[in-house]
Scaffold this motif. Structure first.
Motif, short mmCIF file in Angstrom:
data_model
loop_
_atom_site.label_atom_id
_atom_site.label_comp_id
_atom_site.label_asym_id
_atom_site.label_seq_id
_atom_site.Cartn_x
_atom_site.Cartn_y
_atom_site.Cartn_z
N MET A 97 95.97 -42.35 61.47
CA MET A 97 97.18 -41.98 60.73
C MET A 97 96.91 -42.01 59.24
SD MET A 97 100.54 -43.73 62.46
CE MET A 97 101.65 -42.69 61.46
N ASP A 98 97.66 -41.20 58.52
CA ASP A 98 97.66 -41.26 57.05
C ASP A 98 98.96 -40.65 56.55
OD1 ASP A 98 96.76 -41.89 54.53
OD2 ASP A 98 95.53 -40.10 54.31
N LYS A 99 99.57 -41.33 55.59
CA LYS A 99 100.82 -40.87 54.99
C LYS A 99 101.88 -40.56 56.03
CE LYS A 99 98.28 -39.04 51.02
NZ LYS A 99 97.92 -37.84 50.23
N GLY A 100 101.95 -41.41 57.05
CA GLY A 100 102.99 -41.30 58.06
C GLY A 100 102.74 -40.32 59.17
N LYS A 101 101.62 -39.59 59.12
CA LYS A 101 101.34 -38.57 60.12
C LYS A 101 100.07 -38.88 60.90
CE LYS A 101 103.53 -34.62 57.78
NZ LYS A 101 104.44 -34.27 58.89
N LEU A 102 100.07 -38.50 62.16
CA LEU A 102 98.85 -38.57 62.97
C LEU A 102 97.97 -37.40 62.58
CD1 LEU A 102 97.38 -39.97 65.36
CD2 LEU A 102 98.53 -38.33 66.87
N ILE A 103 96.77 -37.70 62.07
CA ILE A 103 95.93 -36.62 61.56
C ILE A 103 94.75 -36.30 62.48
CG2 ILE A 103 96.58 -36.96 59.17
CD1 ILE A 103 93.98 -38.52 58.73
N ARG A 104 94.37 -37.20 63.35
CA ARG A 104 93.25 -36.93 64.26
C ARG A 104 93.29 -37.90 65.42
NH1 ARG A 104 88.44 -34.28 62.91
NH2 ARG A 104 89.74 -33.36 61.29
N ILE A 105 92.88 -37.40 66.60
CA ILE A 105 92.76 -38.27 67.77
C ILE A 105 91.55 -37.80 68.59
CG2 ILE A 105 94.33 -36.86 69.19
CD1 ILE A 105 95.34 -39.53 70.41
N GLY A 106 90.83 -38.76 69.17
CA GLY A 106 89.68 -38.41 69.98
C GLY A 106 88.85 -39.65 70.28
N THR A 107 87.78 -39.48 71.03
CA THR A 107 86.87 -40.58 71.29
C THR A 107 86.07 -40.88 70.02
OG1 THR A 107 85.01 -39.20 71.97
CG2 THR A 107 86.63 -39.79 73.68
N PRO A 108 85.50 -42.08 69.90
CA PRO A 108 84.64 -42.34 68.73
C PRO A 108 83.54 -41.30 68.58
CG PRO A 108 85.14 -44.39 69.84
CD PRO A 108 85.69 -43.30 70.71
N HIS A 109 82.92 -40.90 69.69
CA HIS A 109 81.86 -39.91 69.63
C HIS A 109 82.38 -38.57 69.10
CE1 HIS A 109 78.23 -37.69 70.71
NE2 HIS A 109 79.01 -36.79 71.30
N GLU A 110 83.54 -38.14 69.60
CA GLU A 110 84.12 -36.86 69.16
C GLU A 110 84.44 -36.89 67.66
OE1 GLU A 110 86.33 -35.57 73.35
OE2 GLU A 110 87.42 -36.71 71.81
N LEU A 111 84.99 -38.00 67.20
CA LEU A 111 85.37 -38.09 65.79
C LEU A 111 84.14 -38.11 64.89
CD1 LEU A 111 88.35 -40.61 65.96
CD2 LEU A 111 88.44 -38.13 65.80
#
Length: 256
Positions: free
Chosen positions: A208-222
């Motif tokens: 999250m940043d500034k109240g919004k979900l900006i990215r989701i995924g596995t550690p490997h994907e990120l």
């Protein structure tokens, strides 16, 4: 209802005056997974967690716990155990009494709470101190006690806010192994500023940043989503960490 989901945040929104602390959060957390919840200070993590746990009413949106609306089915909160960032304890109670007192709030009888309490204290390396006043315990021991307090009523969802805060390397390793052992029987939502902890423990990460979900995924994907040179540097660093050296020299035995 999706029976594979433990937590669903649907357009979750919370504002304070002109500040959107959480701005339309949509997040699904699967049953039996460890979800790392990351973000800089002020990103909206704590506000989101408070709404997920039913401690804060959203302005808009809703939270479903195993398909049940948290606002309508109040007792669904019993399925959640919370370890807050700041340690809580009652100075005039022993370690075991702390757990029995917490369990009594959920309607557990004395014998059941004593058995469960001792089991948790043993698993967290605190059994030898069960009958000592917790005010005399070290900060690291109190941190482990707070994790036990979150688990004593045997909840299906565990929310851990900075569980490694104030822990030495030995305790951090033990806590990571303990958290991993909770799944798939339990679902874990983990917030941390320790990226190494998040990488080692989490099955998926939500940022999250500034109240919004900006990215989701596995550690490997990120990690794969950033440029190659940075990935190579991380691989080199992760081969051998300072923590590895520390543990090699001092051992894994817990310290009091």
């Amino acid at each position: 209802m999706n029976d594979k989901l433990a937590i669903q945040c649907i357009n979750l929104t919370k504002s304070y005056a002109s500040i959107n602390a959480v701005d339309g959060l949509n997040l699904d957390i699967r049953k039996g997974e460890i979800m790392g919840f990351l973000g800089p200070n002020g990103a909206g993590k704590s506000t989101s967690i408070n709404m997920i746990c039913g401690l804060l009413e959203p302005d808009h949106g809703k939270v479903l716990i195993f398909g049940e609306d948290l606002r309508i089915h109040d007792k669904v909160r019993y399925k959640i155990g919370i370890c807050p960032q700041e340690n809580i304890y009652w100075p005039k109670l022993t370690g075991l009494e702390q757990l029995q007192f917490m369990a009594s709030m959920y309607g557990m009888n004395l014998s059941t709470s004593r058995k469960k309490g001792m089991e948790l204290l043993d698993r967290l390396g605190l059994a030898d101190h069960a009958r000592k006043l917790s005010v005399k315990w070290s900060g690291g021991m109190k941190r482990r006690l707070n994790i036990a307090l979150a688990l004593v009523h045997d909840p299906e969802i565990i929310v851990l806010d900075e569980p490694e805060a104030g822990l030495d390397p030995q305790s951090r390793i033990m806590i990571r192994e303990f958290i991993t052992s909770l799944t798939p029987q339990k679902t874990v939502l983990l917030t941390t500023h320790n990226m190494d902890e998040a990488d080692r423990v989490s099955e998926r990460l939500a940022i999250m940043d500034k109240g919004k979900l900006i990215r989701i995924g596995t550690p490997h994907e990120l990690k794969a989503s950033i440029d190659g040179d940075m990935q190579i540097k991380e691989v080199v660093i992760r081969r051998k960490t300072l923590e590895d050296v520390f543990i090699n020299l001092t051992g894994k035995s817990l310290r009091t």
